[in-house]
Scaffold this active site. Structure first.
Site, PDB file in Angstrom:
ATOM      1  CG  HIS A   1      17.523 -30.933 -10.851  1.00 33.05           C
ATOM      2  ND1 HIS A   1      18.034 -29.710 -11.237  1.00 33.05           N
ATOM      3  CD2 HIS A   1      16.991 -31.669 -11.856  1.00 33.05           C
ATOM      4  CE1 HIS A   1      17.532 -29.467 -12.699  1.00 33.05           C
ATOM      5  NE2 HIS A   1      17.051 -30.743 -12.993  1.00 33.05           N
TER       6      HIS A   1
ATOM      7  CG  ASN B   1       6.279 -19.716 -15.221  1.00 37.42           C
ATOM      8  OD1 ASN B   1       5.004 -19.637 -15.550  1.00 37.42           O
ATOM      9  ND2 ASN B   1       7.184 -18.716 -15.269  1.00 37.42           N
TER      10      ASN B   1
ATOM     11  CG  HIS C   1      11.648 -21.874 -10.765  1.00 37.75           C
ATOM     12  ND1 HIS C   1      12.109 -22.714 -11.417  1.00 37.75           N
ATOM     13  CD2 HIS C   1      11.162 -20.773 -11.214  1.00 37.75           C
ATOM     14  CE1 HIS C   1      11.780 -21.996 -12.911  1.00 37.75           C
ATOM     15  NE2 HIS C   1      11.250 -20.904 -12.427  1.00 37.75           N
TER      16      HIS C   1
HETATM   17  P1  5GP Z   1      11.183 -19.662 -14.960  1.00 32.25           P
HETATM   18  O1  5GP Z   1      11.173 -18.561 -16.545  1.00 32.25           O
HETATM   19  O2  5GP Z   1      12.060 -20.643 -15.500  1.00 32.25           O
HETATM   20  O3  5GP Z   1       9.685 -19.772 -14.424  1.00 32.25           O
HETATM   21  O4  5GP Z   1      11.679 -18.550 -14.119  1.00 32.25           O
HETATM   22  C1  5GP Z   1      13.252 -18.546 -13.990  1.00 32.25           C
HETATM   23  C2  5GP Z   1      13.393 -17.175 -13.016  1.00 32.25           C
HETATM   24  O5  5GP Z   1      14.784 -17.251 -12.779  1.00 32.25           O
HETATM   25  C3  5GP Z   1      13.404 -15.910 -13.872  1.00 32.25           C
HETATM   26  O6  5GP Z   1      12.565 -15.079 -13.268  1.00 32.25           O
HETATM   27  C4  5GP Z   1      14.757 -15.371 -13.794  1.00 32.25           C
HETATM   28  O7  5GP Z   1      14.886 -14.013 -13.832  1.00 32.25           O
HETATM   29  C5  5GP Z   1      15.526 -16.066 -12.604  1.00 32.25           C
HETATM   30  N1  5GP Z   1      16.903 -16.172 -12.510  1.00 32.25           N
HETATM   31  C6  5GP Z   1      17.536 -16.865 -13.680  1.00 32.25           C
HETATM   32  N2  5GP Z   1      18.859 -16.827 -13.416  1.00 32.25           N
HETATM   33  C7  5GP Z   1      18.757 -16.338 -12.002  1.00 32.25           C
HETATM   34  C8  5GP Z   1      20.009 -16.437 -11.104  1.00 32.25           C
HETATM   35  O8  5GP Z   1      21.097 -16.632 -11.605  1.00 32.25           O
HETATM   36  N3  5GP Z   1      19.882 -15.507 -10.009  1.00 32.25           N
HETATM   37  C9  5GP Z   1      18.388 -15.455  -9.697  1.00 32.25           C
HETATM   38  N4  5GP Z   1      18.118 -14.952  -8.318  1.00 32.25           N
HETATM   39  N5  5GP Z   1      17.550 -15.576 -10.371  1.00 32.25           N
HETATM   40  C10 5GP Z   1      17.472 -16.192 -11.504  1.00 32.25           C
HETATM   41 ZN    ZN Z   2      18.910 -28.346 -10.470  1.00 33.93          ZN
END
Ligand code: 5GP
Ligand code: ZN
Length: 111
Positions: A45, A85, A98
């Site tokens: 993390h 991001n 991620h």
């Molecule tokens: P960020 O906006 O932080 O770059 O991306 C986070 C991503 O995580 C988003 O595209 C969102 O759809 C995905 N996400 C959030 N919660 C979950 C989850 O519980 N399961 C999965 N598979 N994706 C998730």
């Molecule tokens: Zn974490």
């Protein structure tokens, strides 16, 4: 501290896992924005690139190389885009680093 991606890695929250090794998992994004939308998530993390230790930074680089090697299995042969991001203006909503992997069509290039 609660973290949704740590919970997914530990198996406490369900996800569609397409790959796992000692350093990372690859899951399908729950809200895909392209026909193929994976999240490659390091098991350790940390939120921002600059927070990674030297060994974590090296793991990240190995992860990206591994992704390239798995193009066929993951349906990425026609090309793919990776996005990390970082912070508010980029739209980072999960504070666990991620890598978005987008593919499956010709992607446009506007923000
Ligand atoms: P960020 O906006 O932080 O770059 O991306 C986070 C991503 O995580 C988003 O595209 C969102 O759809 C995905 N996400 C959030 N919660 C979950 C989850 O519980 N399961 C999965 N598979 N994706 C998730
Ligand atoms: Zn974490």
């Amino acid at each position: 501290m609660s973290c949704i991606f740590c919970d997914i890695i530990e198996g406490n929250i369900k996800s569609e896992r397409v790959y796992e090794d000692e350093n990372c998992i690859i899951i399908k994004d729950i809200e895909p924005i392209a026909p193929i939308h994976y999240l490659m998530i390091p098991k350790k993390h940390y939120s921002k690139l600059e927070e990674a230790s030297v060994s974590e930074a090296m793991e990240l680089s190995f992860m990206l190389n591994k992704l390239g090697q798995m193009k066929k299995e993951l349906g990425l042969e026609e090309g793919y885009r990776i996005i990390i991001n970082q912070g508010k203006n980029a739209g980072q909503t999960v504070d666990h680093l991620h890598i978005h992997v987008l593919a499956g069509k010709e992607l446009n290039w506007q923000v």
